[in-house]
Design a protein around this motif. Structure first.
Motif, mmCIF file in Angstrom:
data_model
loop_
_atom_site.group_PDB
_atom_site.id
_atom_site.type_symbol
_atom_site.label_atom_id
_atom_site.label_comp_id
_atom_site.label_asym_id
_atom_site.label_seq_id
_atom_site.Cartn_x
_atom_site.Cartn_y
_atom_site.Cartn_z
ATOM 1 N N GLU A 182 -0.187 1.100 17.530
ATOM 2 C CA GLU A 182 -1.600 0.859 17.762
ATOM 3 C C GLU A 182 -2.366 0.527 16.488
ATOM 4 O OE1 GLU A 182 -3.114 0.752 20.694
ATOM 5 O OE2 GLU A 182 -1.225 1.126 21.730
ATOM 6 N N THR A 183 -1.647 0.309 15.384
ATOM 7 C CA THR A 183 -2.287 0.134 14.078
ATOM 8 C C THR A 183 -2.211 -1.321 13.637
ATOM 9 O OG1 THR A 183 -1.709 2.386 13.444
ATOM 10 C CG2 THR A 183 -2.216 0.863 11.654
ATOM 11 N N ARG A 184 -3.290 -1.788 13.035
ATOM 12 C CA ARG A 184 -3.298 -3.131 12.439
ATOM 13 C C ARG A 184 -2.842 -3.011 10.986
ATOM 14 N NH1 ARG A 184 -8.614 -6.392 12.826
ATOM 15 N NH2 ARG A 184 -9.515 -4.496 11.946
ATOM 16 N N PHE A 185 -1.645 -3.496 10.688
ATOM 17 C CA PHE A 185 -1.095 -3.382 9.351
ATOM 18 C C PHE A 185 -1.307 -4.657 8.546
ATOM 19 C CE2 PHE A 185 1.549 -0.280 11.667
ATOM 20 C CZ PHE A 185 1.417 0.815 10.831
ATOM 21 N N ASN A 186 -1.525 -4.475 7.253
ATOM 22 C CA ASN A 186 -1.435 -5.595 6.313
ATOM 23 C C ASN A 186 -0.533 -5.157 5.166
ATOM 24 O OD1 ASN A 186 -4.124 -4.067 5.359
ATOM 25 N ND2 ASN A 186 -3.220 -5.060 3.580
ATOM 26 N N VAL A 187 -0.040 -6.106 4.416
ATOM 27 C CA VAL A 187 0.905 -5.811 3.339
ATOM 28 C C VAL A 187 0.252 -6.102 1.994
ATOM 29 C CG1 VAL A 187 1.995 -8.093 3.464
ATOM 30 C CG2 VAL A 187 3.254 -6.177 2.490
ATOM 31 N N ASN A 188 0.448 -5.190 1.044
ATOM 32 C CA ASN A 188 -0.103 -5.368 -0.299
ATOM 33 C C ASN A 188 0.895 -6.172 -1.129
ATOM 34 O OD1 ASN A 188 -0.887 -5.008 -3.054
ATOM 35 N ND2 ASN A 188 -2.168 -3.309 -2.423
ATOM 36 N N LEU A 189 0.496 -7.364 -1.518
ATOM 37 C CA LEU A 189 1.389 -8.275 -2.245
ATOM 38 C C LEU A 189 1.487 -7.951 -3.730
ATOM 39 C CD1 LEU A 189 0.478 -11.702 -0.606
ATOM 40 C CD2 LEU A 189 2.300 -10.101 -0.006
ATOM 41 N N SER A 190 0.839 -6.871 -4.167
ATOM 42 C CA SER A 190 0.959 -6.465 -5.564
ATOM 43 C C SER A 190 1.966 -5.342 -5.758
ATOM 44 C CB SER A 190 -0.411 -6.018 -6.102
ATOM 45 O OG SER A 190 -1.313 -7.101 -6.112
ATOM 46 N N ILE A 191 2.517 -4.838 -4.640
ATOM 47 C CA ILE A 191 3.553 -3.801 -4.745
ATOM 48 C C ILE A 191 4.773 -4.164 -3.904
ATOM 49 C CG2 ILE A 191 2.649 -2.336 -2.891
ATOM 50 C CD1 ILE A 191 3.306 0.091 -4.699
ATOM 51 N N LEU A 192 4.585 -4.980 -2.887
ATOM 52 C CA LEU A 192 5.679 -5.527 -2.098
ATOM 53 C C LEU A 192 5.814 -7.018 -2.387
ATOM 54 C CD1 LEU A 192 4.800 -3.504 1.043
ATOM 55 C CD2 LEU A 192 7.145 -3.634 0.186
ATOM 56 N N PHE A 193 7.046 -7.494 -2.316
ATOM 57 C CA PHE A 193 7.397 -8.890 -2.620
ATOM 58 C C PHE A 193 7.195 -9.238 -4.092
ATOM 59 C CE2 PHE A 193 6.361 -9.004 1.953
ATOM 60 C CZ PHE A 193 7.581 -9.461 2.443
ATOM 61 N N THR A 194 7.128 -8.238 -4.959
ATOM 62 C CA THR A 194 6.923 -8.524 -6.380
ATOM 63 C C THR A 194 8.169 -9.081 -7.058
ATOM 64 O OG1 THR A 194 7.404 -6.217 -6.949
ATOM 65 C CG2 THR A 194 5.091 -6.827 -6.630
ATOM 66 N N GLU A 195 9.294 -9.094 -6.347
ATOM 67 C CA GLU A 195 10.473 -9.764 -6.887
ATOM 68 C C GLU A 195 10.317 -11.284 -6.863
ATOM 69 O OE1 GLU A 195 11.627 -8.804 -2.526
ATOM 70 O OE2 GLU A 195 10.250 -8.086 -4.077
ATOM 71 N N LEU A 196 9.267 -11.749 -6.204
ATOM 72 C CA LEU A 196 8.978 -13.176 -6.110
ATOM 73 C C LEU A 196 7.788 -13.538 -6.986
ATOM 74 C CD1 LEU A 196 9.159 -13.588 -2.228
ATOM 75 C CD2 LEU A 196 10.952 -14.159 -3.887
ATOM 76 N N PRO A 197 7.703 -14.788 -7.434
ATOM 77 C CA PRO A 197 6.495 -15.238 -8.132
ATOM 78 C C PRO A 197 5.272 -15.062 -7.233
ATOM 79 C CG PRO A 197 8.265 -16.848 -8.379
ATOM 80 C CD PRO A 197 8.731 -15.848 -7.361
#
Length: 278
Positions: A5-20
């Motif tokens: 029931e939750t609207r999630f978003n992802v923080n791109l400064s801690i996740l996917f940081t292995e990418l440019p």
């Protein structure tokens, strides 16, 4: 309920940081997310070149994700200088210079929610002087955000990891929220409820939710201890998110945890249909 029931978003400064940086929005979209947030990406540049701002804006637009939160400039994150607005001199000036730049960048993408990290105590400056400067800078930021109909967020960090930060409890963060609203008269400053940080402070999360949901405009999660994905620690995050919803919270919940491997593999706990914001 909880995760369903939750609207999630992802923080791109801690996740996917292995990418440019410019590849992260598309990677988040490929993982099923439609909303993202960011710490200020240019840790040494509160006012980067317009070409850099334009490139990131295009990457977000081209990926088909929505920016739902942005930190104002706060120096190196994560790092020893978390926050700039309470530090006299050049850092305070850099924070102020960043505010209109960050607002222009974010609002062009439809985002009007901004987080201002309070900053650490520094040696040689009285705490009262730092607190007065922080309130002055937060008032400046809240008024600027108010001109675009936006919201300023105040976040509590945790004492074990940020021992020099004076905002390490929900009640203290709420005191700052109330002080900024009183100074501006705008009532556009709200609490960022980071359940990981609050749990590391030993706070009663259920009590915090019951008391402060009405003053909360954004939520962030990671499991504790370890700041890993949900299920890697001891927090009952589904129950806590249910409690937030039952208390009337309808905003986004940001995923701000450290992946144990490639970020694309760090979402097995979350059904793919729940990664899209509705």
């Amino acid at each position: 309920m909880g995760f369903t029931e939750t609207r999630f978003n992802v923080n791109l400064s801690i996740l996917f940081t292995e990418l440019p940086l410019l590849e992260r929005p598309a990677a988040a979209r490929a993982a099923g997310f439609t909303a993202v947030e960011l710490w200020w990406p240019w840790v040494d540049a509160p006012t980067p070149e317009s070409s850099e701002l334009d490139a990131l804006r295009a990457a977000i637009e081209d990926a088909g994700v929505r920016l739902v939160g942005l930190n104002f400039y706060a120096g190196q994150l994560p790092g020893p200088d978390r926050g700039a607005l309470s530090v006299p001199g050049a850092e305070s000036q850099r924070f102020r210079a960043n505010v209109p730049v960050a607002i222009a960048f974010a609002t062009a993408l439809g985002c009007t929610t901004f987080n201002a990290l309070y900053g650490n105590r520094v040696e040689g400056v009285e705490a009262a002087v730092q607190d007065a400067l922080a309130l002055e800078n937060l008032t400046f930021a809240a008024r600027a955000v108010g001109r675009v109909g936006g919201t300023l967020l105040i976040e509590a960090l945790n004492a074990p990891e940020s021992p020099r930060c004076p905002i390490v409890s929900a009640p203290r963060a709420i005191e700052v929220v109330d002080a900024v609203n009183a100074a501006t008269g705008l009532d556009n400053t709200r609490f960022l409820m980071d359940l990981y940080h609050l749990s590391m402070n030993g706070e009663d999360l259920e009590a915090v939710i019951d008391r402060y949901t009405g003053k909360t405009a954004h939520v962030q999660i990671a499991d504790a201890p370890g700041r890993g994905a949900p299920g890697t620690g001891t927090l009952d995050l589904p129950a806590l998110l249910d409690r937030l919803k039952n208390n009337g919270y309808e905003g986004y919940t940001g995923l701000e945890y450290k992946p144990s491997g490639p970020s694309a593999d760090a979402f097995a706990w979350l059904p793919a249909p729940r990664r899209a914001a509705h």
